[in-house]
Design an enzyme around this catalytic site. Structure first.
Site: not given
Length: 366
Positions: A252, A255, A269
């Site tokens: 994450h 990301h 996502h």
């Protein structure tokens, strides 16, 4: 919230309901929480709302980003009304907005996700974006949603791409939970990991590998099979238990680094997180057999395995440095390893992309 690592903390929705035509249960759930509902509805669900007679509740079509301008606008419009519950019917932006509005006004919240693309509807937090769709931060609610209502027949109307993206988000929980366990990092509720969440991390990974391809194939044909229902539950419930109670780490964090590039914001996502899992494997020096298993799964179900797959095939060296620095600044990255450097991050991004391109038969030096 103050971090107390002597406490194991997890949140759970008050009620979980899943099934075909589960939307029929909505009026009863609204009555359970006072009966006076305000609904935020994605435009594609307005017809369904009217067909079920739910226009008897006040509702508003929501098309904006989950940003403070939108959240505060809704709050201003409903603050002086006599509502007891906020209902969010739609994708991640709507459910996150509904959670934040309800939390700010101390109202109950019922969530009806219409895509299985992430576990946003499960969690007690909302990802806040700017009006230009750049991630700005996370708002933590005081408790989980009162009701998580999953209607298989509504969710299967979304694209296969969204469904598969949910698998990408769920894939990360095993590796991020493992990293947080090794480093002793706080989970997403600022506490220690629960054993339940760690067990759910294992369940998510095993179930994805066993049922993911079959579920994707059935979903492609709009067939609600046990595999599809299992995967909807996994994407929207099980991965939520896992990530919130076990914690987030490098997948994450990268990301968030990759999405500083405008080209990546066209991707979902879970698609970017899937590439983040491959990055995390290279960053942590994972076993080659484990890398083979993850890359093979992503290829099989159609998740990204290269930078080009998320719109970033032409990054300059300066772009990579910016992404690496942004990722390093993200606290989740240090849940992976407190000694990681921006250079380590840059090299792992390049390595993950090179392996993906080589497996596609492309020139990794190109």
């Amino acid at each position: 919230m103050e971090e107390r690592m002597d406490l194991r903390i997890s949140y759970f929705p008050g009620k979980f309901i899943q099934g075909n035509s589960a939307i029929d249960e909505l009026p009863g759930m609204i009555d359970l929480f006072g009966g006076r509902a305000f609904m935020l509805v994605t435009p594609s669900m307005v017809k369904m709302v009217k067909e079920h007679g739910y226009e008897r509740y006040d509702y508003e079509e929501f098309t904006g980003a989950c940003c403070w301008t939108a959240i505060n606008g809704v709050i201003d419009r409903i603050r002086d009304k006599d509502y007891t519950v906020v209902v969010g019917i739609g994708g991640g932006r709507i459910v996150d907005t509904a959670k934040a509005v309800a939390d700010k006004l101390d109202l109950h919240v019922i969530l009806v996700p219409t895509v299985a693309a992430s576990s946003a509807a499960y969690s007690a937090c909302s990802v806040i974006y700017t009006e230009d769709n750049v991630e700005e931060g996370v708002y933590y609610e005081k408790h989980s949603p009162d009701v998580l209502l999953l209607d298989n027949s509504l969710i299967i109307g979304a694209s296969t791409r969204h469904f598969v993206a949910g698998m990408g988000d769920a894939l990360a929980v095993f590796y991020e939970g493992r990293a947080c366990r090794h480093t002793g990092a706080a989970n997403s509720l600022h506490g220690n990991q629960t054993f339940c969440a760690l067990a759910m991390c294992d369940y998510c990974y095993e179930t994805l590998l066993e049922y993911g391809y079959d579920a994707r194939t059935a979903y492609d044909n709009k067939a609600i099979t046990p595999a599809v229902e299992r995967m909807i539950e996994l994407n929207l419930l099980c991965a939520g238990i896992a990530f919130e109670g076990a914690g987030l780490a490098a997948a994450h964090a990268i990301h968030n680094g990759l999405t500083i590039m405008p080209e990546a914001r066209e991707y979902l996502h879970g698609e970017i997180v899937a590439f983040g899992v491959q990055f995390e494997l290279h960053l942590s020096g994972a076993d080659p057999d484990e890398m083979e298993e993850v890359y093979s799964f992503c290829e099989e179900v159609g998740l990204p395995t290269t930078l080009a797959d998320i719109g970033l095939g032409d990054l300059s060296d300066d772009d990579l440095d910016r992404i690496a620095q942004f990722g390093w600044d993200d606290p989740y990255m240090h849940h992976e390893n407190p000694n990681i450097t921006p250079h380590d991050i840059k090299m792992a991004v390049l390595a993950a992309d090179a392996m993906g391109r080589e497996r596609k038969g492309e020139d990794p030096e190109g």
